[in-house]
Design a protein around this motif. Structure first.
Motif, PDB file in Angstrom:
ATOM      1  N   ARG A  84     -45.893   3.299 -34.450  1.00 33.46           N
ATOM      2  CA  ARG A  84     -47.064   2.728 -35.089  1.00 33.46           C
ATOM      3  C   ARG A  84     -47.576   3.686 -36.165  1.00 33.46           C
ATOM      4  NH1 ARG A  84     -52.677   0.488 -32.576  1.00 33.46           N
ATOM      5  NH2 ARG A  84     -53.537   0.297 -34.655  1.00 33.46           N
ATOM      6  N   MET A  88     -41.428   2.371 -41.093  1.00 29.59           N
ATOM      7  CA  MET A  88     -40.127   2.557 -41.732  1.00 29.59           C
ATOM      8  C   MET A  88     -39.730   1.333 -42.554  1.00 29.59           C
ATOM      9  SD  MET A  88     -36.527   3.732 -40.076  1.00 29.59           S
ATOM     10  CE  MET A  88     -36.066   5.245 -40.881  1.00 29.59           C
ATOM     11  N   ASN A  94     -35.468  -6.331 -44.622  1.00 31.84           N
ATOM     12  CA  ASN A  94     -35.245  -7.076 -43.383  1.00 31.84           C
ATOM     13  C   ASN A  94     -36.512  -7.740 -42.875  1.00 31.84           C
ATOM     14  OD1 ASN A  94     -36.483  -4.732 -42.668  1.00 31.84           O
ATOM     15  ND2 ASN A  94     -35.121  -4.214 -40.984  1.00 31.84           N
ATOM     16  N   PRO A  95     -37.077  -8.669 -43.684  1.00 32.30           N
ATOM     17  CA  PRO A  95     -38.208  -9.435 -43.153  1.00 32.30           C
ATOM     18  C   PRO A  95     -37.746 -10.209 -41.933  1.00 32.30           C
ATOM     19  CG  PRO A  95     -37.343 -10.476 -45.127  1.00 32.30           C
ATOM     20  CD  PRO A  95     -36.653  -9.164 -44.993  1.00 32.30           C
ATOM     21  N   LEU A  96     -38.660 -10.398 -40.981  1.00 29.28           N
ATOM     22  CA  LEU A  96     -38.293 -11.146 -39.784  1.00 29.28           C
ATOM     23  C   LEU A  96     -38.217 -12.631 -40.121  1.00 29.28           C
ATOM     24  CD1 LEU A  96     -40.606  -9.156 -37.396  1.00 29.28           C
ATOM     25  CD2 LEU A  96     -38.117  -9.086 -37.500  1.00 29.28           C
ATOM     26  N   PHE A 106     -47.471  -9.164 -37.942  1.00 25.43           N
ATOM     27  CA  PHE A 106     -46.668  -8.803 -36.764  1.00 25.43           C
ATOM     28  C   PHE A 106     -47.180  -7.550 -36.058  1.00 25.43           C
ATOM     29  CE2 PHE A 106     -43.078  -6.963 -34.531  1.00 25.43           C
ATOM     30  CZ  PHE A 106     -42.496  -8.055 -33.926  1.00 25.43           C
ATOM     31  N   GLY A 107     -47.408  -6.488 -36.841  1.00 28.36           N
ATOM     32  CA  GLY A 107     -47.838  -5.221 -36.250  1.00 28.36           C
ATOM     33  C   GLY A 107     -49.138  -5.364 -35.482  1.00 28.36           C
ATOM     34  N   ARG A 157     -45.970  -4.990 -44.458  1.00 27.79           N
ATOM     35  CA  ARG A 157     -46.184  -5.230 -43.031  1.00 27.79           C
ATOM     36  C   ARG A 157     -46.479  -3.944 -42.269  1.00 27.79           C
ATOM     37  NH1 ARG A 157     -40.081  -6.961 -41.314  1.00 27.79           N
ATOM     38  NH2 ARG A 157     -39.158  -4.933 -41.668  1.00 27.79           N
ATOM     39  N   LEU A 158     -46.248  -2.778 -42.901  1.00 26.91           N
ATOM     40  CA  LEU A 158     -46.608  -1.520 -42.248  1.00 26.91           C
ATOM     41  C   LEU A 158     -48.103  -1.249 -42.379  1.00 26.91           C
ATOM     42  CD1 LEU A 158     -43.755   0.722 -43.701  1.00 26.91           C
ATOM     43  CD2 LEU A 158     -43.741  -0.578 -41.573  1.00 26.91           C
ATOM     44  N   LEU A 161     -51.337  -1.548 -39.880  1.00 27.75           N
ATOM     45  CA  LEU A 161     -51.423  -0.614 -38.762  1.00 27.75           C
ATOM     46  C   LEU A 161     -51.925   0.754 -39.192  1.00 27.75           C
ATOM     47  CD1 LEU A 161     -48.131  -1.506 -36.893  1.00 27.75           C
ATOM     48  CD2 LEU A 161     -50.464  -2.060 -36.238  1.00 27.75           C
TER      49      LEU A 161
ATOM     50  N   SER B 184     -30.498  -5.904 -37.913  1.00 24.92           N
ATOM     51  CA  SER B 184     -31.604  -5.447 -38.763  1.00 24.92           C
ATOM     52  C   SER B 184     -32.937  -6.022 -38.279  1.00 24.92           C
ATOM     53  CB  SER B 184     -31.350  -5.851 -40.209  1.00 24.92           C
ATOM     54  OG  SER B 184     -31.360  -7.247 -40.341  1.00 24.92           O
ATOM     55  N   TYR B 185     -32.913  -7.201 -37.651  1.00 23.31           N
ATOM     56  CA  TYR B 185     -34.157  -7.756 -37.103  1.00 23.31           C
ATOM     57  C   TYR B 185     -34.652  -6.895 -35.945  1.00 23.31           C
ATOM     58  CZ  TYR B 185     -33.219 -12.117 -39.654  1.00 23.31           C
ATOM     59  OH  TYR B 185     -32.993 -13.053 -40.609  1.00 23.31           O
ATOM     60  N   ALA B 188     -36.102  -3.776 -37.355  1.00 24.08           N
ATOM     61  CA  ALA B 188     -37.398  -4.045 -37.965  1.00 24.08           C
ATOM     62  C   ALA B 188     -38.484  -4.107 -36.891  1.00 24.08           C
ATOM     63  CB  ALA B 188     -37.348  -5.357 -38.749  1.00 24.08           C
ATOM     64  N   ALA B 191     -38.988  -0.637 -35.155  1.00 28.00           N
ATOM     65  CA  ALA B 191     -39.622   0.343 -36.033  1.00 28.00           C
ATOM     66  C   ALA B 191     -41.102   0.050 -36.214  1.00 28.00           C
ATOM     67  CB  ALA B 191     -38.925   0.368 -37.394  1.00 28.00           C
ATOM     68  N   LEU B 192     -41.506  -1.197 -35.966  1.00 27.34           N
ATOM     69  CA  LEU B 192     -42.936  -1.507 -36.024  1.00 27.34           C
ATOM     70  C   LEU B 192     -43.623  -1.209 -34.697  1.00 27.34           C
ATOM     71  CD1 LEU B 192     -42.779  -4.775 -38.076  1.00 27.34           C
ATOM     72  CD2 LEU B 192     -44.249  -2.849 -38.621  1.00 27.34           C
ATOM     73  N   GLY B 193     -42.866  -0.676 -33.746  1.00 31.28           N
ATOM     74  CA  GLY B 193     -43.482  -0.283 -32.477  1.00 31.28           C
ATOM     75  C   GLY B 193     -43.497  -1.384 -31.443  1.00 31.28           C
ATOM     76  N   VAL B 203     -39.277 -11.822 -31.764  1.00 37.77           N
ATOM     77  CA  VAL B 203     -38.270 -11.750 -32.827  1.00 37.77           C
ATOM     78  C   VAL B 203     -36.989 -12.490 -32.441  1.00 37.77           C
ATOM     79  CG1 VAL B 203     -36.861 -10.215 -34.234  1.00 37.77           C
ATOM     80  CG2 VAL B 203     -39.172  -9.535 -33.593  1.00 37.77           C
TER      81      VAL B 203
END
Lengths: 248, 302
Positions: A84, A88, A94-96, A106-107, A157-158, A161, B184-185, B188, B191-193, B203
């Protein structure tokens, strides 16, 4: 102030040693670049800062990394809290496979289920310069965006947070020259608020964006210093050869 | 120097191979139409013959097609039998099947995964008559002992058997669908925790939804079309069930049990083929619905 302090870090993929006794200090609120030829360990080093490299079960690590004063290999450190604080961005955007809005939200959704997301999403998209373009199609799939927009989204998206550090692993290698420049300009603005570490293949890019630069070769840090100095007046002959384009 | 032009003899193998491949593709379509054609032909005699009523066939619960004094041919009880057994089996098989798919793909260490996959494949290869035997000899006394029901050949028995038969299909196809989600998903999300569980439901499940849906529908298809196990384990009693401990009879079991007794071309024989068409229509409707769902998803996520 240093945001990342690495001491005596070695890393193995099975029998292969990818990092050899690396020690670095990375300063906060500026852009630091990690450069070097393919296979020099720069991505591995970056991916160890948020411990995502340890997803690979064959990875073994020795040494110490302190981020914001905490030893990240200590068993008491929560990976979730670490990631958090240390965001990265990857080489390929690499969008979800969910909507633009949900990507940015998302976060918050996973860390603070009660937080107000609308305002945070708008703020994050504004910070990366996507709000005006996307405000009326927030609910369309993120995977439909152009690559540059996808990469901006991956940065956006980072932000909700409020990470301390943003790691970028060759963030422009899938982008064209114009998009690359736009992303670099964005990173320049973000450096006022965040500590940014960027791995790049391109010496020119390192020179354009970074304040400080680390040159790596065969798993070791050969030289580091202020970017201008490292490029104009390298102390180590190997650094000189690399930036002159004699190998790599 | 070799000439740059090719003669017809050089191209002959290519032309042949292309022809064979085309034939394979077309034959699948021809076979499907052939099946429809022959099943329809056997049942066709009913339609011009005046006293067949579709309403009675679809909505009446009395099935006694061989009776001399006023045959009854309502299939609603049979449909209720098929539906109740299938529903119960899916209620069990979907959570367990998807659960094992998720475990295999995301939480399992590699060497254990390989062992488990072999076991699951063995489970999928057990012939249905063996399952029927288990239902008859093992589950029947067990259900009587546990629930106190007078007979253990009922919806619960058939539903459990069908669930056990569908789980391996759902698990192995579901695992494939999850494995196909780009790594990669995962990176992703992590990496966002995200925790591993958050990664799965926020996901991976959305990303793999079309494949998981296909896995569930193939499991469902097996359950609807399964004959031997339900014939042996559901008790063979034609009525609309009111509890899971009731005995029922399914559409498939009816065809299997009665076709041997019906004389070729008789009213009874034609009715059984009509039941076959009914079954075919139900499964086709499921497949088409699945196709639309999967396609709709793909378009919207692109």
């Amino acid at each position: 102030m240093n945001c990342i302090e690495v001491d005596g870090l070695s890393l193995w993929y099975g029998d292969f040693q990818a990092l050899r006794n690396v020690s670095v200090r990375i300063r906060e609120r500026q852009i630091t670049a990690l450069i070097g030829p393919s296979g020099c360990g720069k991505s591995t080093l970056l991916r160890t800062f948020n411990r995502i490299s340890q997803r690979d079960a064959s990875v073994r690590v020795e040494g110490s990394i302190r981020i914001l004063g905490e030893e990240i290999f200590s068993p008491e450190v929560s990976l979730i809290a670490l990631r958090r604080a240390v965001g990265m961005v990857f080489q390929r955007p690499n969008p979800l496979p969910i909507s633009i809005f949900e990507n940015v939200a998302f976060g918050l959704r996973i860390h603070e289920p009660d937080a107000a997301v609308e305002a945070a999403v708008e703020e994050a998209l504004t910070a990366v310069g996507l709000w005006e373009d996307l405000r009326f199609r927030l609910h369309s799939p993120a995977t439909e965006l152009a690559l540059e927009q996808q990469q901006r989204l991956c940065i956006a998206r980072l932000l909700p947070l409020k990470p301390e550090i943003i790691l970028l692993d060759e963030p422009c290698s899938a982008l064209d020259a114009k998009a690359t420049l736009a992303i670099e300009e964005l990173l320049g603005r973000l450096a006022a608020e965040y500590s940014i570490v960027i791995v790049t293949h391109s010496m020119a890019q390192a020179r354009r964006v970074s304040a400080e630069c680390f040159f790596m070769l065969l798993g070791e840090v050969v030289e580091h210093g202020p970017t201008e100095q490292l490029f104009t007046n390298p102390r180590d002959a190997r650094t000189g050869d690399y930036i002159a384009g004699r190998f790599g | 120097m070799k000439p740059l032009r090719r003669s017809i003899f050089d191209r002959l193998p290519e032309i042949l191979i292309e022809g064979v491949i085309r034939l394979c593709g077309v034959s699948a379509i021809l076979l499907v139409f052939g099946i429809f054609f022959f099943v329809f032909r056997e049942a066709y005699g009913l339609l011009p013959g005046g006293d067949f009523r579709l309403g009675h066939f679809l909505f009446d619960t009395h099935w006694n097609p061989a009776s001399q004094s006023g045959p009854a041919y309502g299939t609603l009880a049979l449909l209720a039998g098929t539906a109740s057994v299938t529903l119960l089996s899916m209620a069990i098989a979907i959570p367990f099947g998807l659960g094992s798919a998720i475990y295999l793909s995301e939480f399992c260490v590699p060497y254990r995964r390989e062992t488990l996959k072999v076991v699951i494949e063995i489970l999928a290869a057990i012939p249905s008559v063996v399952w029927g035997f288990i239902g008859l000899m093992v589950m029947n006394p067990l259900i009587i002992a546990v629930t106190g029901a007078p007979i253990g050949l009922n919806i619960l028995n058939g539903g459990l058997l069908l669930a056990l038969m569908s789980i391996p299909i759902i698990a192995s196809l579901g695992e494939d669908a999850l494995k196909a989600v780009p790594d990669s998903y995962r990176e992703a999300g992590l990496a966002l925790g995200a925790s591993r569980w958050q990664l799965v439901y926020r996901v991976l499940l959305p990303a793999a939804r079309p494949g998981l849906l296909a896995a569930v529908l193939l499991g469902l298809g097996r359950a609807v079309g399964e004959t031997m196990a339900v014939l042996m384990a559901t008790g063979h009693s034609v009525h609309v069930p009111t509890s899971v401990l009731d005995s029922v009879r399914t559409l498939t079991a009816t065809i299997a049990a009665e076709l041997g007794e019906a004389s070729v071309g008789s009213h009874h024989y034609q009715l059984l083929f009509l039941v076959g068409i009914y079954l075919l229509a139900i499964t086709s409707a499921f497949n088409l619905a699945a196709d639309f769902l999967v396609r709709g998803r793909r378009r919207s996520s692109r």
